[in-house]
Structure formats: structure tokens, C-alpha cells
Motif scaffolding. Structure first.
Motif, PDB file in Angstrom:
ATOM      1  N   LEU A 170       0.830  -1.201   0.000  1.00 56.74           N
ATOM      2  CA  LEU A 170       0.000   0.000   0.000  1.00 56.74           C
ATOM      3  C   LEU A 170       0.866   1.253   0.000  1.00 56.74           C
ATOM      4  CD1 LEU A 170      -2.823   1.323   0.318  1.00 56.74           C
ATOM      5  CD2 LEU A 170      -2.526   1.097   2.799  1.00 56.74           C
ATOM      6  N   LEU A 171       1.903   1.240   0.798  1.00 59.10           N
ATOM      7  CA  LEU A 171       2.804   2.384   0.873  1.00 59.10           C
ATOM      8  C   LEU A 171       3.528   2.601  -0.441  1.00 59.10           C
ATOM      9  CD1 LEU A 171       3.917   4.568   2.747  1.00 59.10           C
ATOM     10  CD2 LEU A 171       5.661   2.939   3.502  1.00 59.10           C
ATOM     11  N   GLU A 172       3.946   1.511  -1.080  1.00 63.15           N
ATOM     12  CA  GLU A 172       4.631   1.608  -2.361  1.00 63.15           C
ATOM     13  C   GLU A 172       3.715   2.197  -3.439  1.00 63.15           C
ATOM     14  OE1 GLU A 172       6.108  -2.223  -3.261  1.00 63.15           O
ATOM     15  OE2 GLU A 172       7.625  -2.206  -1.664  1.00 63.15           O
ATOM     16  N   ARG A 173       2.449   1.810  -3.417  1.00 60.76           N
ATOM     17  CA  ARG A 173       1.501   2.307  -4.413  1.00 60.76           C
ATOM     18  C   ARG A 173       1.234   3.806  -4.220  1.00 60.76           C
ATOM     19  NH1 ARG A 173      -1.457  -2.569  -3.381  1.00 60.76           N
ATOM     20  NH2 ARG A 173      -3.046  -1.399  -2.248  1.00 60.76           N
ATOM     21  N   GLN A 174       1.404   4.271  -2.998  1.00 63.73           N
ATOM     22  CA  GLN A 174       1.194   5.698  -2.722  1.00 63.73           C
ATOM     23  C   GLN A 174       2.377   6.555  -3.126  1.00 63.73           C
ATOM     24  OE1 GLN A 174      -1.597   5.253   1.304  1.00 63.73           O
ATOM     25  NE2 GLN A 174       0.446   6.066   1.441  1.00 63.73           N
ATOM     26  N   ALA A 175       3.535   5.914  -3.305  1.00 60.94           N
ATOM     27  CA  ALA A 175       4.753   6.682  -3.621  1.00 60.94           C
ATOM     28  C   ALA A 175       4.569   7.404  -4.953  1.00 60.94           C
ATOM     29  CB  ALA A 175       5.947   5.739  -3.666  1.00 60.94           C
ATOM     30  N   PRO A 176       5.047   8.654  -5.051  1.00 61.96           N
ATOM     31  CA  PRO A 176       4.899   9.401  -6.316  1.00 61.96           C
ATOM     32  C   PRO A 176       5.741   8.806  -7.431  1.00 61.96           C
ATOM     33  CG  PRO A 176       6.255  10.615  -4.721  1.00 61.96           C
ATOM     34  CD  PRO A 176       5.719   9.405  -4.001  1.00 61.96           C
TER      35      PRO A 176
END
Length: 204
Positions: free
Chosen positions: A198-204
Motif C-alpha cells: 500500500l505504501l509503495e503504491r502511494q509513492a509518487p
């Protein structure tokens, strides 16, 4: 006679007594707490804001066993894993408090301080604000469900004679005594892996 050196009644004694009652029977009432302490019910209300106030004293007493050191000096996922293990152990010692505390709003300042630290950790790691409470709630569900599992009967699946369930029976025969611990670690690992994605998908 001189005045007693120590107050006959205080919040600590009220919380300890309520916890004794919940450990014994799964619930408490303010009059029961008062009777066990040998005081009038009104005296208890002088120290707490009704039943809800006693519930928060219970929450504080149980969570006092969580190691505060788990919330510092590591990456967010390592912190969450360490905190979850300590949190689980604290509630496993008092499983009958779980249904009561899960269905009551968290108000105790000491407990809110732990959640504040977790929220800070997640936000600093880059989680979107909208993701923080789902992550915290998901971790709560894993921890408290597992704490209840630890208090369950040793054998939770009983295949009676005449019931055909060969695969389940074989799995049960192969299960060791640490089933609850294995299940917790499996679920925690999967949850944290999903949070990393989830955190990776949020990364710009």
C-alpha cells in the motif's frame, strides 16, 4: 483519631477491583466494585465518570503491560510488529476484557498516547492520512482476535466419530501446541506485507 495517611479509595484501586471482577466473570457493575471495596457506590462515582470511566481504568491497567519501548527506534513495520506482540501478550493475560474494550470508545490519555505515536509513525513513513486509521484498526483486529484465540480451548475443532473430514483430521493431527502463535505470526506478516505494498503504491 488522626486522618489516614493514605486515601481509602482512589482510581487505581477502583481499576484493579473492576479488573478482578472482569477476569472472574467477564463483566462488572459499579455497585459490585463498591461492595468489593467496602464503600458506597456514590464514593466510586466521586472518582470516576460512571461505568464508562471505570472501563477506561480497565483499559489503562491492561495496556500498562505493553512495553512502551516497542514504539521507538526502528522502521515503521518493525515497530508495528514489536508493538503488536507486546500488545497481544498484555490482552492475552486478561481476555475477558476484550469484548468490553473493543466496543467502547478509547478515551484514556495514556492509551491515546500510544495510538498517537503509531499514527505519527505511519504518517512519517508516508502513509496517506486516510490510510492511517484502517491500518491501526486492522492491527487491532489481528492482535485482539489472536489474544482471544490464546484463551480458547486447546482443541477448537472436534471431529466426532461418524463425521467424515479426513483432510481436516490430518491437519489437526499435524498441528503443534503453538498453533495460536503460528497463526498470529502468519497473519501479522501478511498484514505488514500488504501495508508495505500500500505504501509503495502511494509513492509518487
Amino acid at each position: 483519631m488522626g486522618r489516614p495517611r493514605k486515601a481509602l479509595l482512589d482510581r487505581e484501586r477502583i481499576g484493579a477491583t473492576a479488573l478482578e471482577l472482569v477476569d472472574e466473570k467477564g463483566d462488572f457493575s459499579v455497585p459490585e466494585v463498591a461492595r468489593r471495596l467496602g464503600v458506597q457506590t456514590a464514593s466510586v462515582y466521586h472518582h470516576v465518570d460512571g461505568r464508562a470511566g471505570v472501563v477506561e481504568l480497565l483499559r489503562e491497567r491492561v495496556t500498562d503491560a505493553i512495553d512502551p519501548g516497542t514504539l521507538h527506534d526502528a522502521s515503521w513495520d518493525q515497530v508495528l510488529a514489536a508493538w503488536a506482540r507486546s500488545y497481544r501478550a498484555a490482552f492475552a493475560a486478561h481476555p475477558r476484557t476484550i469484548p468490553m474494550l473493543m466496543t467502547s470508545p478509547v478515551r484514556a490519555p495514556k492509551v491515546l498516547a500510544q495510538y498517537e505515536r503509531v499514527a505519527e509513525l505511519l504518517l512519517d513513513a508516508g502513509f496517506a492520512p486516510s490510510a492511517v486509521m484502517p491500518v491501526i484498526s486492522g492491527l487491532d483486529n489481528i492482535v485482539l482476535g489472536s489474544a482471544l484465540d490464546m484463551s480458547a480451548p486447546k482443541v477448537m475443532w472436534e471431529v466426532a466419530d461418524g463425521v467424515r473430514a479426513p483432510r481436516l483430521s490430518a491437519a489437526l493431527d499435524a498441528t503443534g501446541p503453538d498453533r495460536a502463535d503460528q497463526a498470529f505470526e502468519l497473519t501479522l506478516a501478511g498484514f505488514l506485507a500488504h501495508c508495505r505494498e500500500l505504501l509503495e503504491r502511494q509513492a509518487p
